[in-house]
Design an enzyme around this catalytic site. Structure first.
Site, PDB file in Angstrom:
ATOM      1  N   HIS A 479     -82.277 145.795  58.030  1.00 21.03           N
ATOM      2  CA  HIS A 479     -83.446 146.680  57.731  1.00 21.03           C
ATOM      3  C   HIS A 479     -84.618 146.080  57.420  1.00 21.03           C
ATOM      4  O   HIS A 479     -85.472 146.302  58.192  1.00 21.03           O
ATOM      5  CB  HIS A 479     -83.156 147.550  56.475  1.00 21.03           C
ATOM      6  CG  HIS A 479     -83.966 148.745  56.105  1.00 21.03           C
ATOM      7  ND1 HIS A 479     -83.888 149.937  56.261  1.00 21.03           N
ATOM      8  CD2 HIS A 479     -85.196 148.438  55.452  1.00 21.03           C
ATOM      9  CE1 HIS A 479     -85.361 150.543  55.874  1.00 21.03           C
ATOM     10  NE2 HIS A 479     -85.833 149.701  55.486  1.00 21.03           N
ATOM     11  N   GLU A 480     -84.718 145.121  56.565  1.00 25.15           N
ATOM     12  CA  GLU A 480     -85.950 144.234  56.313  1.00 25.15           C
ATOM     13  C   GLU A 480     -86.406 143.473  57.540  1.00 25.15           C
ATOM     14  O   GLU A 480     -87.560 143.281  57.807  1.00 25.15           O
ATOM     15  CB  GLU A 480     -85.714 143.499  55.181  1.00 25.15           C
ATOM     16  CG  GLU A 480     -85.454 144.118  53.814  1.00 25.15           C
ATOM     17  CD  GLU A 480     -86.274 145.251  53.633  1.00 25.15           C
ATOM     18  OE1 GLU A 480     -87.501 145.214  54.042  1.00 25.15           O
ATOM     19  OE2 GLU A 480     -85.802 146.310  52.972  1.00 25.15           O
ATOM     20  N   HIS A 483     -88.324 145.698  60.082  1.00 28.37           N
ATOM     21  CA  HIS A 483     -89.735 145.352  59.501  1.00 28.37           C
ATOM     22  C   HIS A 483     -90.559 144.056  59.952  1.00 28.37           C
ATOM     23  O   HIS A 483     -91.741 144.177  60.503  1.00 28.37           O
ATOM     24  CB  HIS A 483     -89.983 145.416  58.021  1.00 28.37           C
ATOM     25  CG  HIS A 483     -89.947 147.042  57.457  1.00 28.37           C
ATOM     26  ND1 HIS A 483     -90.242 148.124  57.942  1.00 28.37           N
ATOM     27  CD2 HIS A 483     -88.998 147.405  56.512  1.00 28.37           C
ATOM     28  CE1 HIS A 483     -89.915 149.061  57.329  1.00 28.37           C
ATOM     29  NE2 HIS A 483     -88.890 148.565  56.481  1.00 28.37           N
ATOM     30  N   HIS A 486     -91.215 144.180  63.433  1.00 26.27           N
ATOM     31  CA  HIS A 486     -92.355 145.000  63.795  1.00 26.27           C
ATOM     32  C   HIS A 486     -93.586 144.167  63.321  1.00 26.27           C
ATOM     33  O   HIS A 486     -94.442 144.395  64.365  1.00 26.27           O
ATOM     34  CB  HIS A 486     -92.224 146.223  62.833  1.00 26.27           C
ATOM     35  CG  HIS A 486     -92.966 147.343  63.319  1.00 26.27           C
ATOM     36  ND1 HIS A 486     -93.440 148.315  62.651  1.00 26.27           N
ATOM     37  CD2 HIS A 486     -93.655 147.405  64.445  1.00 26.27           C
ATOM     38  CE1 HIS A 486     -93.985 149.321  63.110  1.00 26.27           C
ATOM     39  NE2 HIS A 486     -94.439 148.850  64.300  1.00 26.27           N
TER      40      HIS A 486
HETATM   41 ZN    ZN Z   1     -88.040 149.877  55.064  1.00 27.06          ZN
END
Ligand code: ZN
Length: 695
Positions: A479-480, A483, A486
């Site tokens: 998940h991290e 980011h 991104h």
């Molecule tokens: Zn998040």
């Protein structure tokens, strides 16, 4: 780097620190963490804010703003972040009393700078005069930059005059105080409840860790037996594990009546009246800014384009999940052998989970050694995007556990880099997050490549044994890293729109939740999950169980989240000064529509809904589900084309990851997927199939 003493940075006072040697003010690409001391913070912040106020004054005097003027203004935020970024980062990962003091002294200064900026009419007018220049179609990114700036100025009340302006300011201050009081009341109400128990048998089933704490707390108060508080971990443990229905009922009642006119502390620190005041003021502020409702104002910075769209989105999910949720509740009721009370749901869910799945998360740890999970993650990035991630010579770091990596293209050119700080330790904030260290910028002259901080709180390695993750923790890491990609794979030149900056916040979780999907896939787990001693792959039965755990009672939790989201949104959309907030009426209506569990009349859930009445998520709670839909639907494209299909990955990179906040999030999604988002992928992923409505 291992001989560096832990915690050196910011922890010690250095009497010889001088302004001219202030590490926060020396030019350089990356922060000088090792040299940084608490006493550097305040002088550096004063210095940078003074310099940037001067830059703002120069910008205000510009007779005819140009695109160069725009670029100079972009440098202001960058200059402040260069000083404030490392300070607030350290405050989170290596806190000390001295640093926290310095941080708390400087936070109001930084906040004041941005508040003044938001209400700066001269700048607002100059941004406005650039709008025609940006509307020529040749400068889409600049057009977005100007549109965002004008929007944020308006939302700060810059266009209001006279009495309206005064009123708006007063409302903002009142709201801040009321929201803070809402949180404070909730905290006080939570602290006010204690359950003293002398009979060990009454606590049967409660986990040992909770009992040890309760025993110690009782001793602290000079009491025998056990003293249980109402903090979230204790409450959740009691509801999920306590065998005594009476004990669960007592905790449930205390929890759902906090800060209300009901329950064991009825009438003390009651949040009820605050809810009405907060809703009235939010509505009035929205009207002053020209919006029909606060819900409409909330959407001004989000991807969802109208209140009707959000409500229909939530209702659609509700219609398609409710039957399955009813079925899940029936299964649970049959398993319990009697009608279920609200305080029975978590308990029987947990029992059924253990019986059906026979899988304790802890058993999987040996199969997820962190170094192997990281290697697996990096090789997925390599297969998807043809990028190589490798450790690099670390610049100055704040702790010996910190690592530094670079992402490079096939030709060796640098895309971006990131720090990892993955282990729990004292003086580090809990949870996991990604933050920007440097945002990509190309403002004429030098290209700044982006840099991110990736922070988690996993167990540290012990001796020869590496850090071993649960599967949930491996999902968190992915998940991290979504980011992180991104932020680093962005191609936007303006820092306020590059990477994770300026992205609509109901869309910002798209890349993170998207990447989570990979660590659920059997073909990924086959190579990624290997026993750290034997190298054996995860046994098939465990793999199967993991897949089931993803969908276990998923519809029940879906409709619960929909209840919160629909209540929050309708409350802010349907407020009217004539009819008032109608809190109970709207909640009852929402529950009739989406809920399957009946709640008792004493339930005062709204009084505890801090996400929404404490601030942050007002008319925005729906964002959780919204982003889940985007992520599941985006991942669906990889289901269709192949998990590692290069063309699909490249389209995802260009349409979603590269554009940051420079494009409307819906346009970006449509470009990637070829159509607007659909709910089906999330419903499939959650095991909620809805053939009846799909036909
Ligand atoms: Zn998040």
């Amino acid at each position: 780097m291992d001989d560096r003493s832990d915690g050196a940075a910011a922890a010690h006072q250095d009497p010889h620190a001088h302004q001219n040697g202030n590490p926060l003010l020396v030019p350089g690409r990356l922060p000088e963490f090792e040299a940084l001391r608490a006493e550097h913070v305040e002088p550096a912040i004063n210095d940078v804010l003074a310099a940037q106020r001067a830059a703002l004054e120069r910008a205000e005097r510009a007779v005819e703003p140009t695109l160069d003027w725009l670029r100079e203004l972009e440098q202001i935020g960058t200059a402040i972040h260069r000083v404030w970024g490392p300070v607030s980062h350290l405050n989170s990962v290596l806190s000390s009393p001295a640093l926290r003091d310095a941080f708390n002294r400087c936070l109001p200064l930084v906040t004041e700078f941005y508040t003044d900026l938001g209400q700066n009419e001269a700048l607002y007018l100059r941004y406005g005069s650039l709008a025609p220049l940006a509307a020529d179609g040749q400068h889409p990114v600049e057009a977005q930059l100007i549109a965002h700036a004008l929007r944020d100025f308006r939302l700060s009340g810059v266009t209001l005059t006279g009495a309206a302006r005064e009123r708006f300011r007063a409302i903002m201050q009142q709201l801040a105080a009321l929201q803070a009081r809402f949180e404070q009341n909730l905290m006080d109400a939570t602290d006010a409840f204690q359950h003293h128990e002398l009979d060990r048998a009454a606590l049967a089933g409660v986990p040992d860790a909770v009992l040890v704490r309760a025993r110690a707390l009782a001793a602290e108060h000079g009491l025998d037996g056990w003293l249980l508080r109402l903090d979230a971990p204790t409450y959740q443990s009691v509801l999920a594990h306590a065998e005594s229905p009476a004990l669960r009922a007592r905790f449930y009642e205390a929890w759902v009546t906090r800060a209300s006119d009901q329950g064991p502390n009825a009438g003390r620190a009651d949040n009820g009246p605050l809810i009405h005041e907060i809703l009235a003021l939010r509505h009035e502020s929205a009207r002053l800014l020209g919006f029909k409702s606060f819900a409409e104002l909330s959407l001004a910075t989000k991807m969802a384009d109208s209140p009707e769209r959000v409500i229909e989105f939530l209702r659609d999910l509700g219609r398609r999940s409710k039957t399955v949720a009813e079925h899940e509740l029936a299964v649970l009721t049959e398993y319990a052998g009697r009608p279920l009370e609200p305080w029975d749901i978590a308990f029987y869910s947990e029992r059924l989970r253990q019986e059906r799945l026979r899988l304790a998360e802890e058993e999987l740890r040996p199969y997820f050694p962190l170094p192997r999970v990281l290697d697996g993650l990096f090789s997925i990035v390599n297969r998807l995007f043809d990028l190589t991630i490798s450790p690099a010579r670390p610049p100055s770091v704040w702790h010996s556990a910190v690592r530094y990596y670079e992402i490079r293209r096939r030709d060796g050119s640098l895309v971006g880099s990131f720090y990892t700080d993955l282990y729990a330790r004292p003086n580090k904030r809990g949870g996991a997050w990604v933050d920007s260290c440097v945002s990509r910028a190309n403002l004429g002259g030098r290209l700044e490549t982006p840099v991110a901080y990736v922070v988690c709180n996993f167990n540290s390695p012990v001796g020869e044994t590496p850090s071993l993750l649960t599967h949930t923790e491996a999902v968190t890491l992915f998940h991290e890293f979504g980011h992180t990609l991104h932020h680093l794979l962005t191609e936007v030149d303006y820092p306020s729109l590059s990477g994770i900056n300026g992205v609509a916040w109901d869309a910002v979780e798209l890349p993170s939740q998207f990447l989570e999907n990979f660590v659920w896939r059997p073909e990924v787990l086959a190579s990624l999950a290997r026993h750290f001693e034997t190298g054996a792959p995860l046994p098939q039965d465990k793999l199967d169980t993991m897949q089931h755990s993803r969908t276990f009672l998923a519809a029940l939790s879906m409709v619960r989240q929909l209840e919160f989201a629909l209540f929050d949104f309708r409350l802010h959309h349907e407020y009217s000064p004539e009819r008032g907030a109608r809190v109970e009426e709207i909640l009852a209506d929402v529950r009739r529509e989406v809920s399957v569990v009946q709640v008792p009349a004493f339930n005062r859930f709204p009084n505890t809904f801090a996400h929404v009445f404490g601030g942050g998520y007002a008319a925005g709670y729906y964002s959780y589900k919204w982003a889940e839909v985007l992520a599941a639907d985006a991942f669906g494209a990889f289901d269709e084309a192949g998990l590692f299909d290069r063309a699909t990955a490249d389209r995802f990179r260009r349409a979603i990851l590269a554009v940051g906040g420079s494009r409307n999030a819906l346009d970006a999604f449509v470009e990637f997927r070829g159509r607007p988002p659909e709910l089906d992928a999330l419903l499939r992923q959650s095991g909620i199939s809805a053939p009846a409505t799909r036909q």
